[in-house]
Design an enzyme around this catalytic site. Sequence first.
Site, PDB file in Angstrom:
ATOM      1  N   SER A 126     -13.768  27.190 -17.356  1.00 27.68           N
ATOM      2  CA  SER A 126     -15.095  27.636 -17.661  1.00 27.68           C
ATOM      3  C   SER A 126     -15.828  28.032 -16.559  1.00 27.68           C
ATOM      4  O   SER A 126     -15.346  27.984 -15.341  1.00 27.68           O
ATOM      5  CB  SER A 126     -15.835  26.105 -17.769  1.00 27.68           C
ATOM      6  OG  SER A 126     -17.347  26.236 -17.934  1.00 27.68           O
TER       7      SER A 126
ATOM      8  N   TYR B 274     -17.585  16.777 -14.803  1.00 26.57           N
ATOM      9  CA  TYR B 274     -16.868  17.844 -15.812  1.00 26.57           C
ATOM     10  C   TYR B 274     -16.837  19.114 -15.069  1.00 26.57           C
ATOM     11  O   TYR B 274     -15.863  19.955 -15.139  1.00 26.57           O
ATOM     12  CB  TYR B 274     -18.327  18.013 -16.984  1.00 26.57           C
ATOM     13  CG  TYR B 274     -17.906  19.290 -17.897  1.00 26.57           C
ATOM     14  CD1 TYR B 274     -16.650  19.070 -18.788  1.00 26.57           C
ATOM     15  CD2 TYR B 274     -18.644  20.438 -17.489  1.00 26.57           C
ATOM     16  CE1 TYR B 274     -16.488  20.505 -19.501  1.00 26.57           C
ATOM     17  CE2 TYR B 274     -18.182  21.492 -18.424  1.00 26.57           C
ATOM     18  CZ  TYR B 274     -16.971  21.690 -19.330  1.00 26.57           C
ATOM     19  OH  TYR B 274     -16.723  22.591 -20.094  1.00 26.57           O
TER      20      TYR B 274
END
Length: 260
Positions: A137, A150
């Site tokens: 990501s 995260y």
Amino acid sequence: MRDKQLALVTGASTGIGLELAKCAAEAGFDLVIAADEVAIESAAAELRRLGGSVQAVQADLATTEGVDKLCAAAGSRPIDALLANAGVGLGKAFVDQDFQRIRRVVDTNITGTLYLIHRVGNEMLRRNSGRILITGSIAGFTPGSFQAVYNASKAFLDSFSFALREELRDSGVTVTCLMPGATETEFFRRADMMDTKVGTEKKDDARDVAKAGFSAMMSGESDVVTGMKNKLQTTIANVTPNEVLAKQHRKMAEPGTAKS
């Protein structure tokens, strides 16, 4: 004559994972798809309409037992493409989060993913053939205030992808890292982030993200950042102090920042 090639796709019940599975089916792969929810069965029914064999596995990929169950489902067939997409998010301040949910982010995004890649990667290396796509990501470029664990997990995966690719450089196994930005999936609802700016603003289309990632994998590219806005964001992140990035992320992810 060899059977059709086999692709294994995790986190395939919804979102980017389901769209990656569709890309693989449309490219002629048979599929083994996995998720930790019963919706994986309805995803399999949808994918079977595209032709080819689709086997659904409901397994907890945060555990070694779940990964073993998934690998066993492939049987003796070689896995030609591994699309390691399973992941979970978690919003709100780190000290306010339930530690079991924190642990699940780490176990799913990092530990389970590594174990799966280690198992399948060894088998690919023995054959000197295979493709691995890891869903990282652009979050990995930014200290994620109010998404701290995260973002850190995605920083790990982004880094790991490039390292593994270099280690396998002289083999027939390629490693590609898909690095999307905020995408229209169930992610933000499941991460309890619907009271944040990033959770409620317009996001990228999961189908577009998956197509870019699948194409990069098939071409053997090292990585792909999807969307011009995200490409610009990663370029800026590379030259911006981490303290500034953390402050900027707070404006996007702090509870109560959702547009009224």
